[in-house]
Motif scaffolding. Sequence first.
Motif, short mmCIF file in Angstrom:
data_model
loop_
_atom_site.label_atom_id
_atom_site.label_comp_id
_atom_site.label_asym_id
_atom_site.label_seq_id
_atom_site.Cartn_x
_atom_site.Cartn_y
_atom_site.Cartn_z
N CYS A 1 0.83 -1.21 0.00
CA CYS A 1 0.00 0.00 0.00
C CYS A 1 0.86 1.26 0.00
O CYS A 1 0.57 2.22 -0.72
N LEU A 2 1.92 1.25 0.79
CA LEU A 2 2.83 2.39 0.84
C LEU A 2 3.45 2.63 -0.54
O LEU A 2 3.51 3.77 -1.01
N HIS B 1 5.31 5.21 -5.10
CA HIS B 1 5.28 5.09 -6.56
C HIS B 1 4.97 6.44 -7.23
O HIS B 1 5.70 6.84 -8.16
N PRO B 2 3.92 7.16 -6.80
CA PRO B 2 3.67 8.47 -7.42
C PRO B 2 4.83 9.46 -7.23
O PRO B 2 5.19 10.19 -8.15
N LYS B 3 5.45 9.45 -6.06
CA LYS B 3 6.58 10.35 -5.81
C LYS B 3 7.79 9.95 -6.66
O LYS B 3 8.51 10.81 -7.18
N LEU B 4 8.01 8.63 -6.80
CA LEU B 4 9.13 8.17 -7.62
C LEU B 4 8.91 8.50 -9.09
O LEU B 4 9.86 8.86 -9.79
N GLU B 5 7.67 8.37 -9.57
CA GLU B 5 7.38 8.73 -10.96
C GLU B 5 7.69 10.20 -11.21
O GLU B 5 8.29 10.55 -12.22
N THR B 6 7.29 11.05 -10.28
CA THR B 6 7.57 12.48 -10.40
C THR B 6 9.07 12.74 -10.35
O THR B 6 9.60 13.51 -11.15
N PHE B 7 9.76 12.07 -9.45
CA PHE B 7 11.20 12.25 -9.30
C PHE B 7 11.93 11.83 -10.58
O PHE B 7 12.82 12.53 -11.05
N PHE B 8 11.57 10.68 -11.13
CA PHE B 8 12.26 10.18 -12.33
C PHE B 8 11.90 10.98 -13.58
O PHE B 8 12.67 11.02 -14.53
N ALA B 9 10.74 11.63 -13.58
CA ALA B 9 10.32 12.43 -14.72
C ALA B 9 11.00 13.80 -14.72
O ALA B 9 11.12 14.44 -15.77
#
Length: 151
Positions: free
Chosen positions: A132-133, A139-147
């Motif tokens: 869940c975490l 996951h949303p924070k990592l997507e933003t970070f990698f983008a």
Amino acid sequence: MQLKLKKALVLLPIMLSLIATITGIMSYVNLAPEQHFLQAWLNSFVFAFLVMLPSGALIFAAIHKLVNSLFVRMPSLYKKLLQGILMAVVMESILAIVTTAINHDFGNISHFTTTVITSFLYALPIGLGFACLMTFVLHPKLETFFADPQA
């Protein structure tokens, strides 16, 4: 920095925390009074890091493909949550069997089976919590970070 290396360096502490926590719980539950926790946990941790972490990527890809093909109309968020739950169940099942095999012999199959189930059930809430975490927060924070090209 290359994207793959950047991803690996960001994800490594997350995965190490997950592996350390799950194997720690399973090792603790598996121990007989005369066994030493640190040695039992270290053996399980090394196996999980060297074998389960790389194979987890393959298992995740298979589960991702399966969920997306079977549940085409399901909202993306529900698919991600289902993938996380399935990953937790599959990976913890394997880890419970291996951790028990590392710490016990197969002499008494009833005891072995009970220990595997107990290990799995004790660690499952933590695995589901991590799922869940990962799905809702990381996951949303990592997507933003990698983008972000500046990161």
